[in-house]
Design an enzyme around this catalytic site. Structure first.
Site, mmCIF file in Angstrom:
data_model
loop_
_atom_site.group_PDB
_atom_site.id
_atom_site.type_symbol
_atom_site.label_atom_id
_atom_site.label_comp_id
_atom_site.label_asym_id
_atom_site.label_seq_id
_atom_site.Cartn_x
_atom_site.Cartn_y
_atom_site.Cartn_z
ATOM 1 C CE1 TYR A 81 54.840 29.971 30.376
ATOM 2 C CE2 TYR A 81 53.894 31.224 28.509
ATOM 3 C CZ TYR A 81 54.616 31.243 29.523
ATOM 4 O OH TYR A 81 55.203 32.729 30.046
ATOM 5 C CD GLU B 130 52.920 35.182 29.251
ATOM 6 O OE1 GLU B 130 53.613 34.377 28.935
ATOM 7 O OE2 GLU B 130 53.161 35.975 30.209
ATOM 8 C CG ASP C 57 59.043 29.364 30.554
ATOM 9 O OD1 ASP C 57 59.657 28.831 31.718
ATOM 10 O OD2 ASP C 57 59.132 30.531 30.104
#
Ligand code: SF4
Length: 358
Positions: A124, A41, A142
């Protein structure tokens, strides 16, 4: 925005079933190891999947566990990150894994409140890691998610307006599949990447088309709405490849801030009205104390960062006799042979001209 339970359920089900059938193979999708999920990520922010895959493999080969990374030397880590950009992410990830090793016995915190306190972890990343690795019900938001939701619900608020974030977060939270939040989050992002693309979405293949308001009203092209941003400025920069006895001078930037901790060929920003070669001589003296003369122009590089662009003119320089390095700004320096350049981590703008140095 009111979304009926029936509609939310229908969208959720359609998205997850589509995803399970059509998802792309990605190495981080084959694991629920929180360290690997977290690493992917962090790498995927601002970078494309195909760019990240080789970095991800190389990084895990060198730092297979959270403890290995925490023990790792920051310069090695920046070197492995070289070319991915946004180096603050790598520095923060390194610091965060140090805290996880020291304070949490090497286990990534499985609760939102603790995890989001770690350096570099924003909403996020927290939602992605908590849902994908631990199955906790947090919705990710996102760019892909905002675009899909803006079209699906014909949302008039610009997606790039910070105040609109809460609205998107609430809608994503309403749709979220709480039984399988990881799959749901991946599904909506994958739909944005493969079907509901920024340009020319392929609505005929979209699993949520029957519920898509902009599609039903033939208004897909109008969404997502965006607020006009000021054009990004272009900075005129100069750098010197300073030769001395077959070696070149490189300097290391301060640990914090833009490109923090990276090595570079010394230079700086041109002043108003300054000619490039004269500016290069002045900037090198300002930063390194060295008095140099420019020999020839080696390259002219264009490079874009998030909030500005640069034009970098690079000169080959010679040191004037008797001149010595006295740093003013950079925190370290080294005189290196061309074959040693690979041992140091450089910003992409420097990598773009490095092949010209012999
Ligand atoms: Fe996007 Fe088209 Fe699907 Fe609507 S129908 S969500 S616009 S791909």
């Amino acid at each position: 925005m009111n979304i009926s339970d029936v509609k939310a359920k229908r969208i959720r089900k359609a998205l997850v079933s589509w995803y399970l059938k059509h998802k792309r193979k990605m190495p981080w999708r084959e694991t629920r190891d929180p360290y690997r999920t977290w690493l992917s990520e962090v790498m995927l922010q601002q970078a494309q999947v195909k760019t990240v895959i080789p970095y991800y493999h190389r990084f895990l080969e060198r730092f297979p566990t959270i403890e290995a990374l925490a023990r790792g030397d920051l310069q090695d880590i920046l070197k492995m990150w070289e070319g991915l950009g946004y180096y603050a992410r790598a520095r923060n990830f390194h610091r965060a894994t140090g805290i996880v090793t020291r304070d949490y016995g090497g286990s990534v915190p499985a609760d939102w409140e603790t995890f989001i306190q770690l350096p570099g972890v924003g909403e996020y990343t927290a939602a992605a890691v908590q849902s994908l690795a631990f199955g906790h019900p947090h919705a990710v938001v996102d760019g892909n998610v905002k675009r899909v939701l803006a079209r699906l619900f014909a949302i008039e608020d610009p997606v790039n307006r910070p105040k609109a974030y809460k609205q998107f977060k609430d809608i994503a939270g309403t749709l979220l599949d709480r039984e399988q939040p990881g799959n749901f989050n991946q599904a909506i992002m994958e739909l944005g990447a493969l079907i509901c693309k920024p340009a020319r979405p392929t609505c005929d293949h979209c699993p949520v088309q029957p519920d898509c308001i902009s599609y039903q009203h033939d208004r897909v092209d109008e969404f997502p709405k965006k607020e006009k941003r000021k054009p990004v400025p272009t900075l005129q920069m100069v750098a010197g490849v300073i030769r001395k006895k077959g070696r070149f001078l490189i300097t290391r930037r301060k640990p914090a801030g833009l490109l923090g901790g990276l090595w570079e060929f010394p230079g700086g920003e041109l002043q108003k009205g300054e000619a490039a070669a004269a500016g290069c001589i002045r900037a090198i003296q300002d930063k390194t104390g060295l008095k140099v003369d420019t020999d020839k122009r080696l390259a002219r590089i264009n490079h874009a960062y998030t909030h500005f662009k640069i034009t970098l003119e690079v000169f080959v320089c010679q040191v004037r006799p008797g001149s010595r390095v006295r740093l003013n700004g950079p925190v370290d320096f080294d005189w290196v042979r061309p074959e040693q350049l690979d041992d140091y981590a450089f910003p992409k703008a420097n990598l773009k001209f490095m092949h010209l140095i012999v």
